[in-house]
Design an enzyme around this catalytic site. Structure first.
Site, PDB file in Angstrom:
ATOM      1  N   HIS A  35       0.867  -1.187   0.000  1.00 47.29           N
ATOM      2  CA  HIS A  35       0.000   0.000   0.000  1.00 47.29           C
ATOM      3  C   HIS A  35       0.902   1.235   0.000  1.00 47.29           C
ATOM      4  O   HIS A  35       1.741   1.418   0.883  1.00 47.29           O
ATOM      5  CB  HIS A  35      -0.911  -0.026   1.224  1.00 47.29           C
ATOM      6  CG  HIS A  35      -1.908   1.088   1.266  1.00 47.29           C
ATOM      7  ND1 HIS A  35      -3.074   1.079   0.519  1.00 47.29           N
ATOM      8  CD2 HIS A  35      -1.922   2.264   1.944  1.00 47.29           C
ATOM      9  CE1 HIS A  35      -3.768   2.182   0.760  1.00 47.29           C
ATOM     10  NE2 HIS A  35      -3.081   2.926   1.617  1.00 47.29           N
ATOM     11  N   HIS A  68      -2.542   4.774  -3.232  1.00 46.41           N
ATOM     12  CA  HIS A  68      -3.626   5.545  -2.612  1.00 46.41           C
ATOM     13  C   HIS A  68      -3.277   7.019  -2.776  1.00 46.41           C
ATOM     14  O   HIS A  68      -2.407   7.542  -2.083  1.00 46.41           O
ATOM     15  CB  HIS A  68      -3.728   5.122  -1.135  1.00 46.41           C
ATOM     16  CG  HIS A  68      -4.672   5.942  -0.328  1.00 46.41           C
ATOM     17  ND1 HIS A  68      -4.726   5.872   1.043  1.00 46.41           N
ATOM     18  CD2 HIS A  68      -5.616   6.862  -0.682  1.00 46.41           C
ATOM     19  CE1 HIS A  68      -5.650   6.706   1.501  1.00 46.41           C
ATOM     20  NE2 HIS A  68      -6.194   7.331   0.475  1.00 46.41           N
ATOM     21  N   GLY A 199      -0.143   0.035   8.616  1.00 47.47           N
ATOM     22  CA  GLY A 199       1.161   0.680   8.553  1.00 47.47           C
ATOM     23  C   GLY A 199       1.919   0.507   9.842  1.00 47.47           C
ATOM     24  O   GLY A 199       2.788  -0.355   9.962  1.00 47.47           O
TER      25      GLY A 199
HETATM   26  C1  DX5 Z   1      -3.374   7.542   6.150  1.00 45.35           C
HETATM   27  C2  DX5 Z   1      -2.902   6.479   5.187  1.00 45.35           C
HETATM   28  C3  DX5 Z   1      -2.790   5.120   5.770  1.00 45.35           C
HETATM   29  C4  DX5 Z   1      -1.819   5.006   6.911  1.00 45.35           C
HETATM   30  C5  DX5 Z   1      -2.236   3.850   7.750  1.00 45.35           C
HETATM   31  O1  DX5 Z   1      -3.698   8.690   5.438  1.00 45.35           O
HETATM   32  O2  DX5 Z   1      -3.791   6.381   4.089  1.00 45.35           O
HETATM   33  O3  DX5 Z   1      -2.497   4.171   4.764  1.00 45.35           O
HETATM   34  O4  DX5 Z   1      -0.505   4.813   6.510  1.00 45.35           O
HETATM   35  O5  DX5 Z   1      -1.391   3.817   8.855  1.00 45.35           O
HETATM   36  P1  DX5 Z   1      -1.791   3.061  10.184  1.00 45.35           P
HETATM   37  O6  DX5 Z   1      -1.997   1.639   9.847  1.00 45.35           O
HETATM   38  O7  DX5 Z   1      -0.608   3.310  11.055  1.00 45.35           O
HETATM   39  O8  DX5 Z   1      -3.049   3.717  10.691  1.00 45.35           O
HETATM   40 ZN    ZN Z   2      -3.594   4.696   2.622  1.00 48.78          ZN
END
Ligand code: DX5
Ligand code: ZN
Length: 228
Positions: A35, A68, A199
Site C-alpha cells: 500500500h 492511494h 502501517g
Molecule cells: C493515512 C494512510 C494510511 C496510513 C495507515 O492517510 O492512508 O495508509 O498509513 O497507517 P496506520 O496503519 O498506522 O493507521
Molecule cells: Zn492509505
C-alpha cells in the site's frame, strides 16, 4: 461466499532509508499487497512519495502495488503512476472534478481503479459508478498520517459497502485503511472488508534488521482473520 483476505502493509511507516529491503521483507513475511500512500501537502497536510519511488520499488517485488492518491488535482499524476508500475490506483472523489472521467482514465492506463471514502464522505459518490470501480477503500481514520486511532463508526459504513458490493454481483475489493491492528482486524473482516491496510501495526512492530522481523505480526493478523 468465502472471501479471500489480503494484508496490505502501508510503507508510510516503513524505514525510508531502506525501503526496497522493507518491501522485500514484508512480502516475504506473508503480506500480499504494498500500500503506497501519496500525499501532496494540499489535499492532506503531509507530503510523501511519488511516481519515482514507485518506479524504484517495481523491480523489487512482484506484489501488487496499491497506490492511494491523497492529492488534488488527481488526473495529471495518474499516467505517471501507471508507467511507474502501479497495479491499483485509488483517489478521493472530492479531489476530482470529474469522477467518472478519472475512473476511466485509470483503467485506460491499464490499472485497477478505486474510490476512497473519508470517514465523513458520503457513499452516494458510488451511485452511478459501481461498474467502473474495482476497489472501494474506506478510511477508518482521517487521511494524512499513520499511527492514528481506528474510528469505530466506520464499521457500519463497511457493512453498508459490503451490501452494495454483494448486490452489484461484481468482484470489487473492499479495503479498510487506518488504525487496523491485530486486535481489531477480525472485527473489520466481519464487517465485510477483504483487504486490510496496516502501517504502524506492521512496520512499527520491529526496528532491527532481521529479515524475519515482520513474520510474527503478519502471522498474528492471519490467525485473527482465520477466526473472522
Ligand atoms: C493515512 C494512510 C494510511 C496510513 C495507515 O492517510 O492512508 O495508509 O498509513 O497507517 P496506520 O496503519 O498506522 O493507521
Ligand atoms: Zn492509505
Amino acid at each position: 461466499m468465502s472471501r479471500q483476505f489480503r494484508i496490505a502493509p502501508s510503507i508510510l511507516s516503513a524505514n525510508f532509508a531502506k525501503l526496497g529491503q522493507e518491501v522485500t521483507d514484508v512480502i516475504a513475511s506473508g503480506a500480499d499487497i504494498i500500500h503506497f500512500d501519496v500525499m501532496d501537502n494540499h489535499y492532506v497536510p503531509n507530503l510523501t512519495i511519488g511516481p519515482l519511488v514507485c518506479e524504484s520499488l517495481r523491480p523489487v517485488t512482484d506484489a501488487i502495488i496499491d497506490v492511494h492518491l491523497m492529492v488534488k488535482p488527481v488526473d495529471r499524476i495518474i499516467p505517471d503512476f501507471a508507467k511507474a508500475g502501479a497495479n491499483i490506483i485509488t483517489f478521493h472523489p472530492e479531489a476530482s472534478e470529474h469522477i467518472d472521467r478519472t475512473l476511466s482514465l485509470i483503467r485506460e492506463c491499464g490499472c485497477k481503479a478505486g474510490l476512497v471514502f473519508n470517514p465523513a464522505t458520503s457513499l452516494s459518490y458510488l451511485d452511478y459508478v459501481m461498474d467502473k470501480v474495482d476497489m472501494i477503500l474506506l478510511m477508518s481514520v482521517n487521511p494524512g498520517f499513520g499511527g492514528q486511532k481506528f474510528i469505530p463508526e466506520t464499521l457500519n459504513k463497511t457493512r453498508a459497502v459490503r451490501q452494495r458490493i454483494d448486490a452489484s454481483g461484481r468482484d470489487i475489493w473492499l479495503e479498510v485503511d487506518g488504525g487496523v491492528k491485530v486486535d481489531n482486524i477480525a472485527e473489520v473482516a466481519r464487517a465485510g472488508a477483504d483487504v486490510f491496510v496496516a502501517g504502524s501495526a506492521i512496520f512499527g512492530a520491529a526496528r532491527d534488521s532481521d529479515a524475519h522481523r515482520y513474520d510474527s505480526v503478519v502471522a498474528a493478523m492471519r490467525a485473527e482473520l482465520a477466526k473472522a
